[in-house]
Design a protein around this motif. Structure first.
Motif, mmCIF file in Angstrom:
data_model
loop_
_atom_site.group_PDB
_atom_site.id
_atom_site.type_symbol
_atom_site.label_atom_id
_atom_site.label_comp_id
_atom_site.label_asym_id
_atom_site.label_seq_id
_atom_site.Cartn_x
_atom_site.Cartn_y
_atom_site.Cartn_z
ATOM 1 N N GLU A 43 46.119 -76.130 38.247
ATOM 2 C CA GLU A 43 46.470 -74.731 37.972
ATOM 3 C C GLU A 43 46.864 -74.052 39.290
ATOM 4 O O GLU A 43 46.551 -74.533 40.382
ATOM 5 C CB GLU A 43 45.251 -74.078 37.290
ATOM 6 N N TYR A 70 43.948 -60.940 42.791
ATOM 7 C CA TYR A 70 44.260 -62.184 43.508
ATOM 8 C C TYR A 70 44.284 -61.982 45.014
ATOM 9 O O TYR A 70 43.844 -62.845 45.768
ATOM 10 C CB TYR A 70 45.552 -62.812 42.983
ATOM 11 N N ASP A 146 52.483 -65.163 46.019
ATOM 12 C CA ASP A 146 51.996 -65.589 44.701
ATOM 13 C C ASP A 146 52.959 -65.021 43.657
ATOM 14 O O ASP A 146 52.939 -63.823 43.372
ATOM 15 C CB ASP A 146 50.572 -65.053 44.496
ATOM 16 N N LYS A 172 52.678 -68.020 32.451
ATOM 17 C CA LYS A 172 52.919 -66.605 32.149
ATOM 18 C C LYS A 172 54.311 -66.465 31.520
ATOM 19 O O LYS A 172 54.499 -66.845 30.381
ATOM 20 C CB LYS A 172 52.757 -65.774 33.431
#
Ligand SMILES: *Cc1c(COP(=O)(O)O)cnc(C)c1O
Length: 375
Positions: A43, A70, A146, A172
């Motif tokens: 992941e 995050y 990210d 996503k």
């Protein structure tokens, strides 16, 4: 053994090196990069941690830009690598500005690494990476991005923006698998990583292992058995985006964001959590619960009205006040957005909030959706 009942996911021909490399190349094209792309077998938290542990060492000074949960995670990894960490934080209701980043770089000339989240699905905001990338490049630091919640939801121009380490995941807006991910690594970043004695080696977190055992050999032999099913799913996700057209997929996400925001404003009682439209992430819209009502109760009431809508309460400290509408992937869809607004309308009425105007919300949302799609 029974005939004709072979399970579809088992007994496939092995995924060979050539096919694995082709999937990496398709992902690189989607990310608009000509640098190396490594498909990481886990992941997206795996390549994110791998980037930081590979590029940062004691003596590094890192600028960590926090615009959601995050960024907070990255700060912990940076410190555990021995870096001195400078933090710039923006409220979750907005974005960080290039001026804030430039000021931090001027105040701390030793900064050699910058970590930034493009869009935050958890808080619903997005940051101006093109402008921030230019400021970071002028300073000379490495930029890690990210892009898990932005890829396929909004433009992601890895090379043009000067991103050295760009991480994506399929789960996503790509409507793909969560179990594999990818990172692009610029030539500058490889130099820094190779010179870092502390960079993970012979480790699941090692980017250098992939360089030495996969890339430098011309990608002809895989270092270990790949996550075959997830890699095939990632390829299908990229192929489907290419078949639909990346621009069209991005437009669907923009339309979902615009429609949700317009619908909520017309509905009343709820409000977009991110104040300015240009700071709103196309992948997910966050909402502020009405005064005196717990966001988790609003979510429960909406789901009681329609259990199919992609609505959830925020995690952690925000759980009481923030609602998430996860209109990404296949849920970046006109009917899904309208159903979500209808569910909020019904849910609020069930909670005794009479101010809401569901019919007006659906009308405003439909018009906003159509305006984006008409271009
Ligand atoms: C979703 C997401 C990830 C991946 O994390 P999950 O825990 O698998 O959801 C990473 N970064 C960002 C910004 C994300 O939105």
């Amino acid at each position: 053994m029974t005939a004709n009942t072979a399970p579809a996911l088992l007994d496939l021909a092995p995924l060979g090196a050539g096919h694995f490399a082709r999937i990496e190349d398709k992902v690189a094209a989607l990310m608009r990069t000509r640098e190396t792309v490594v498909a990481m077998q886990g992941e997206a938290l795996l390549p994110l941690e791998a980037c930081i542990r590979s590029a940062v060492r004691p003596g590094s000074t890192a600028l960590n830009i926090i615009t959601g949960p995050y960024g907070e995670t990255f700060g912990g990894w940076l410190r555990s690598c021995g870096a001195e960490v400078v933090t710039v934080a923006a409220p979750f209701s907005g974005a960080v500005t290039p001026g804030q980043v430039a000021e931090a770089l001027r105040a701390h000339p030793a900064i050699d690494f910058v970590s930034l989240v493009h869009a935050e699905a958890a808080t619903g905001n997005t940051n101006p990476v093109a402008e921030i990338g230019a400021v970071v490049r002028e300073h000379g630091a490495l930029l890690m991005l990210d892009a898990v919640a932005s890829v396929a939801a909004e433009p992601l121009l890895t090379d043009e923006w000067g991103v050295d380490l760009c991480v994506i995941g399929g789960q996503k807006a790509m409507a793909g698998p969560a179990g594999v991910s990818a990172v692009s690594v610029s030539a500058r970043a490889w130099e820094r990583i190779a010179a870092n004695e502390q960079a993970p080696r012979r480790s699941y977190l090692s980017l250098l292992d992939w360089k030495e055992r996969w890339i430098d050999g011309g990608r002809t032999a895989l270092p270990h058995a790949p996550a075959q099913l997830e890699m095939l799913a990632l390829e299908q996700a990229v192929d489907r985006i290419e078949a639909d057209g990346l621009d069209g997929v991005i437009a669907r996400h923009r339309a979902a964001s615009a429609a949700t925001r317009a619908g909520v404003r017309a509905l009343g009682a709820l409000a977009p959590y991110v104040i300015r439209d240009e700071d709103a992430a196309p992948a997910a819209t966050t909402l502020r619960a009405p005064d005196g009502i717990d966001a988790r109760d609003v979510v429960a009431a909406a789901l009681a009205a329609d259990a199919s809508v992609p609505v959830q309460a925020a995690a952690g400290a925000l759980a009481k006040e923030m609602i998430r509408v996860n209109h990404y992937g296949l849920d970046a869809d006109r009917e899904v957005v309208l159903a979500s607004l209808a569910a909020f309308g019904e849910g609020l009425r069930a909670l005794g909030v009479s101010a809401a105007d569901p019919a007006g919300a659906l009308r405003a949302a439909g018009e906003a959706w159509d305006a984006v799609i008409a271009g």
